[in-house]
Design a protein around this motif. Structure first.
Motif, short mmCIF file in Angstrom:
data_model
loop_
_atom_site.label_atom_id
_atom_site.label_comp_id
_atom_site.label_asym_id
_atom_site.label_seq_id
_atom_site.Cartn_x
_atom_site.Cartn_y
_atom_site.Cartn_z
N CYS A 93 24.94 65.79 -62.98
CA CYS A 93 24.89 66.40 -64.32
C CYS A 93 24.06 65.55 -65.30
N PRO A 94 23.01 66.11 -65.87
CA PRO A 94 22.17 65.31 -66.78
C PRO A 94 22.82 65.04 -68.13
N THR A 95 23.94 65.73 -68.41
CA THR A 95 24.61 65.44 -69.68
C THR A 95 25.92 64.68 -69.47
N CYS A 97 27.21 71.17 -71.81
CA CYS A 97 26.61 71.82 -70.63
C CYS A 97 25.40 72.64 -71.05
N VAL A 98 24.25 72.30 -70.47
CA VAL A 98 23.03 73.04 -70.80
C VAL A 98 22.70 74.10 -69.74
N ASN A 99 23.68 74.38 -68.88
CA ASN A 99 23.52 75.41 -67.86
C ASN A 99 22.28 75.16 -66.99
N CYS A 100 22.11 73.91 -66.61
CA CYS A 100 20.91 73.58 -65.83
C CYS A 100 21.05 73.96 -64.36
N THR A 101 22.25 74.30 -63.94
CA THR A 101 22.58 74.75 -62.57
C THR A 101 22.54 73.63 -61.51
N ALA A 102 22.32 72.38 -61.94
CA ALA A 102 22.26 71.29 -60.96
C ALA A 102 23.60 71.17 -60.23
N CYS A 103 24.71 71.36 -60.95
CA CYS A 103 26.03 71.24 -60.31
C CYS A 103 26.27 72.40 -59.35
N ILE A 139 32.00 69.62 -64.93
CA ILE A 139 32.11 71.06 -65.23
C ILE A 139 33.48 71.59 -64.81
N ILE A 186 28.75 65.35 -67.73
CA ILE A 186 30.08 65.98 -67.84
C ILE A 186 30.59 66.43 -66.48
N VAL A 223 27.70 78.77 -66.55
CA VAL A 223 27.89 77.98 -65.33
C VAL A 223 29.36 77.55 -65.34
S1 SF4 Z 1 25.08 73.20 -65.50
FE1 SF4 Z 1 23.98 71.26 -65.70
S2 SF4 Z 1 24.67 70.47 -67.66
FE2 SF4 Z 1 26.14 72.05 -67.07
S3 SF4 Z 1 27.75 70.93 -66.03
FE3 SF4 Z 1 26.32 71.66 -64.46
S4 SF4 Z 1 24.95 69.96 -64.17
FE4 SF4 Z 1 26.00 69.59 -66.10
#
Ligand code: SF4
Ligand code: SF4
Length: 505
Positions: free
Chosen positions: A309-311, A323-329, A315, A313, A275
């Motif tokens: 971002c759940p962590t 980054c856990v690649n959650c794709t929320a961003c 991006i 950060i 991501v």
């Molecule tokens: S993919 Fe998820 S964890 Fe990574 S920067 Fe985006 S929101 Fe944060």
């Protein structure tokens, strides 16, 4: 990948305004403004975890995500949660589909029992999994973390959603936390924790079912407490750990504890798809105002990608360990891009080389190397599985015993035999020594039948005429025959007879 290694290079479109990593001081305190762009380096680059400050833990209040990827992740999570909850109850020939009894060293995978004798297959299987993860990560980054990891699924798709449901979105949660303890706060916080603990208890039960099986778990639940104190304590420990992780520890499980996240710096390279923020297109970022510079990049610095971002950060600072690649961003930015009439994908799945040089995905030499190793390992496992014997028998001379010479001229040795039937059907067998006129006496008159997926321990006395034996140690062959007379196992062992001085007495 070093968290400071991206963005890098020059923006071919907006030369003179783009700030590359080389333009920034790594001290984290300076600010440079090449070509008029303003980037606060102290805000952008860190040498600490995103959720840790000098004052301690920084609690993350991520905005509730929305978007098409989030919807897809929900569907994937429902599917995986269903598998997780159903699996311990599925049986194949009476065995659980999966069971990992570490204490008794009994592992069941897809209904097949793997005994300690099969350790080599399990070890190779584990190694294959590691190589697969390495290969997958070097190509596709942390797709596992965002889409499939149980921690992310439970945290983001179960517990976090309950939190949104009870406490509201990020701002409401912040307000609730700052609020003095009143009826609303007690009800919301208390209710949330009760639900969290109930869920953790349920997960703890299921987790235990994967270790000891559902039958034993139901015994622990239904029998009087005193009869299974060990099991009950395990259950409470698992529940407590899950509760602590999901109610409090949260993203720190990924950033502090999980070794996989920490390995990213060696697993990822500039070809890995992660991501990523397209800094070439996005910089220099500028607010979406009427006075917006025409030369400004597509990023309108709304920080929506940061808020979700759940962590905790940003991006836009490049690939980071958290980054856990959650794709929320990605979802958040796509919505913004739609609103400002810009193409979607400012944050997207892309490699550093794709963003910087527009290169397409390449199957690199490193990936090819991992693929070869993976193929070899898979080949070995397939070979071992297909050639795995149905019965595994060990024969040993009984401890502390040597030989007995009987008046009729026979020498007898006492043997112990342990036989594991790895099939689902019972096997009846007989024992013979093809090279000797032997007699076999099963101690205790046991029937030589071993049920499917069971073990039988037998002690037997083997008598061989002394005249057929060499003095001292004799290497003998023992064959196990099934009820149709077919040899299914041939074993070698030692048979002790009198030494030269006693031989022929
Ligand atoms: S993919 Fe998820 S964890 Fe990574 S920067 Fe985006 S929101 Fe944060
Ligand atoms: S959501 Fe998109 S436009 Fe907004 S700050 Fe993030 S990258 Fe920039």
């Amino acid at each position: 990948m070093d968290k400071n290694s991206n963005p890098s290079g020059e923006n071919p479109k907006k030369k003179g305004k783009y700030v590359s990593i080389e333009d920034l001081s790594f001290s984290g305190t300076e600010e440079k403004k090449p070509g008029g762009a303003v980037i606060d380096a102290s805000d952008s680059f860190r040498d600490t975890q995103s959720t840790i400050s000098k004052d301690g833990r920084v609690w993350v209040y991520p905005q509730k995500p929305q978007g098409k990827r989030y919807d897809k992740r929900k569907l994937v999570s429902y599917f995986l949660l269903a598998i997780f909850f159903i699996t311990p109850f599925i049986r194949i020939h009476g065995n659980p589909l999966m069971m990992f009894n570490i204490v008794e060293r009994k592992f069941i995978i897809f209904g097949s029992i793997f005994w300690p004798q099969d350790f080599i297959i399990l070890a190779l299987g584990f190694l294959t999994l590691v190589i697969f993860i390495v290969l997958f990560t070097s190509a596709w980054g942390r797709v596992w973390c965002g889409w499939f990891c149980p921690q992310t699924i439970f945290m983001e798709m179960v517990f976090r959603r309950i939190e949104y449901w009870i406490e509201g979105n990020a701002n409401k949660q912040r307000l609730l936390n700052r609020m003095p303890w009143n009826k609303e706060k007690i009800l919301k916080k208390g209710g949330k924790l009760v639900i969290f603990y109930a869920l953790s208890f349920l997960i703890g039960n299921l987790f235990l079912a994967y270790i000891i099986g559902t039958d034993k778990l139901f015994q622990i639940i239904t029998d009087p407490v005193g009869e299974h104190l060990g099991g009950l304590v395990s259950l409470l420990i698992f529940s407590g750990v899950f509760f602590a992780v999901f109610a409090w520890f949260r993203e720190q499980a990924c950033t502090f504890v999980c070794p996989y996240g920490r390995l990213q710096s060696v697993l990822l390279d500039k070809e890995s798809i992660v991501v990523a923020y397209d800094y070439v297109r996005g910089e220099p970022r500028e607010k979406f105002t009427k006075k917006r510079d025409e030369e400004a990049g597509d990023c309108i610095d709304c920080k929506k990608c940061v808020f979700v971002c759940p962590t905790g950060i940003d991006i836009r600072n490049g690939t980071q360990m958290e980054c856990v690649n959650c794709t929320a961003c990605m979802d958040a930015c796509d919505i913004v891009m739609e609103q400002v009439n810009k193409p979607k994908g400012l944050i997207r799945y892309a490699s550093e080389n794709n963003i910087k040089e527009g290169k397409k995905f390449r199957y690199t030499g490193r990936m090819k190397f991992y693929t070869v190793i993976l193929s070899v390992l898979v080949g070995i496992i397939v070979f071992l599985l297909t050639n795995r014997s149905n019965v595994d028998t060990r024969i040993l001379r009984a401890k502390g015993q040597t030989y007995t010479v009987t008046p009729d001229g026979h020498v007898s040795n006492l043997f112990t035999m342990k036989s594991i039937n790895k099939t689902y059907e019972p096997i009846s067998f007989t024992i013979r020594t093809p090279d000797y006129n032997s007699e076999i006496e099963i101690i205790g008159g046991k029937d030589l039948t071993v049920d499917g997926n069971e073990v039988i321990n037998v002690t037997f006395l083997l008598r061989i005429p002394q005249s057929e034996l060499e003095p001292g140690n004799n290497k003998i062959v023992i064959e196990l025959l099934d009820d149709k007379g077919n040899i299914y196992e041939t074993l070698k062992t030692n048979f002790s007879s009198p030494g030269m001085q006693d031989h022929g007495k």
